[in-house]
Design a protein around this motif. Sequence first.
Motif, PDB file in Angstrom:
ATOM      1  N   PHE A  45     101.228  50.399  51.714  1.00 40.44           N
ATOM      2  CA  PHE A  45     102.338  51.110  52.344  1.00 40.44           C
ATOM      3  C   PHE A  45     102.337  52.591  51.955  1.00 40.44           C
ATOM      4  O   PHE A  45     102.586  53.463  52.791  1.00 40.44           O
ATOM      5  CB  PHE A  45     103.665  50.472  51.969  1.00 40.44           C
ATOM      6  N   LEU A  46     102.057  52.884  50.690  1.00 41.56           N
ATOM      7  CA  LEU A  46     101.978  54.278  50.255  1.00 41.56           C
ATOM      8  C   LEU A  46     100.852  55.016  50.981  1.00 41.56           C
ATOM      9  O   LEU A  46     100.987  56.197  51.318  1.00 41.56           O
ATOM     10  CB  LEU A  46     101.751  54.338  48.741  1.00 41.56           C
ATOM     11  N   ILE A  92      98.529  34.372  48.753  1.00 40.35           N
ATOM     12  CA  ILE A  92      98.158  34.781  50.114  1.00 40.35           C
ATOM     13  C   ILE A  92      98.296  36.297  50.290  1.00 40.35           C
ATOM     14  O   ILE A  92      98.317  36.801  51.413  1.00 40.35           O
ATOM     15  CB  ILE A  92      99.006  34.057  51.180  1.00 40.35           C
ATOM     16  N   SER A  93      98.379  37.022  49.192  1.00 48.99           N
ATOM     17  CA  SER A  93      98.605  38.469  49.273  1.00 48.99           C
ATOM     18  C   SER A  93      97.461  39.178  49.988  1.00 48.99           C
ATOM     19  O   SER A  93      97.682  40.134  50.746  1.00 48.99           O
ATOM     20  CB  SER A  93      98.808  39.059  47.875  1.00 48.99           C
ATOM     21  N   GLN A  94      96.214  38.730  49.752  1.00 49.47           N
ATOM     22  CA  GLN A  94      95.077  39.354  50.422  1.00 49.47           C
ATOM     23  C   GLN A  94      95.174  39.206  51.933  1.00 49.47           C
ATOM     24  O   GLN A  94      94.879  40.139  52.687  1.00 49.47           O
ATOM     25  CB  GLN A  94      93.763  38.734  49.927  1.00 49.47           C
ATOM     26  N   LYS A  95      95.587  38.021  52.364  1.00 48.40           N
ATOM     27  CA  LYS A  95      95.718  37.771  53.797  1.00 48.40           C
ATOM     28  C   LYS A  95      96.790  38.665  54.405  1.00 48.40           C
ATOM     29  O   LYS A  95      96.597  39.256  55.478  1.00 48.40           O
ATOM     30  CB  LYS A  95      96.056  36.303  54.023  1.00 48.40           C
ATOM     31  N   PHE A 143      98.545  43.776  57.399  1.00 47.91           N
ATOM     32  CA  PHE A 143      99.178  45.095  57.381  1.00 47.91           C
ATOM     33  C   PHE A 143      98.177  46.200  57.686  1.00 47.91           C
ATOM     34  O   PHE A 143      98.549  47.269  58.197  1.00 47.91           O
ATOM     35  CB  PHE A 143      99.841  45.350  56.031  1.00 47.91           C
ATOM     36  N   SER A 144      96.907  45.962  57.380  1.00 45.33           N
ATOM     37  CA  SER A 144      95.899  46.991  57.635  1.00 45.33           C
ATOM     38  C   SER A 144      95.697  47.242  59.125  1.00 45.33           C
ATOM     39  O   SER A 144      95.182  48.313  59.507  1.00 45.33           O
ATOM     40  CB  SER A 144      94.560  46.597  56.998  1.00 45.33           C
TER      41      SER A 144
END
Length: 215
Positions: free
Chosen positions: A70-71, A114-117, A122-123
């Motif tokens: 996000f940053l 599941i943070s990588q997913k 978001f990318s």
Amino acid sequence: MKDFLIISAIITSMIPLIILFFRKPDSGFTKEFQAVKPYLWLMFIGAFYELVFTKLLKIPSAYWFTAYGFLEFLALFYFFKKLFIDRYRLFFIVFFLITFFCFLTILKYWEMNISQKLDGYFSVPVSLFVFSSSFLWFKELFEKPDIQSLFKIPSFYFISGLILYFAGAVFVSLLIYEIGVVTHLARTYWMVFVVMAIIMHIMMVVGVWKRTEKK
């Protein structure tokens, strides 16, 4: 080899900002360097975090990667908005609202496993923003009656590096979770992301160096 690439990515991400501590921008390109400086600071801070907290202290990087995503969007938003000043206001408002909504949605469903997913999802809007903004920048550039050599414009290096980085990284980010589940080789395929990051950092270094002079 993998560790060498990771260390190279960390080092090269610090160099552009270090250069600006010892050199000053040419007077004709002050606006461009003001625009890119928040992104260079983010690269520097990200490298410091990875080196100290992830590598040395072994703190899980999942939280940082999500926050960094996000940053990174905010820094890129500032970069392109600064380049265009008050032009394309509706474009920037729409993209900001869409991306901010996506980030809030990711936070709602965020879990460590599941943070990588979620980071990969978001990318997508961030990459679309970069590609769309880059297209507008090149469009305006080639519409000018007198086109300056691209190799003399620092933003050309900055934007080209960003295009290459996001073009390669977005697919890795989207597929890395499934690759890890199916093949257990997520770290190997993640090196594609690292290599693209190194290329982008080098482009940033070239752009900063070519249009700065000794203080």
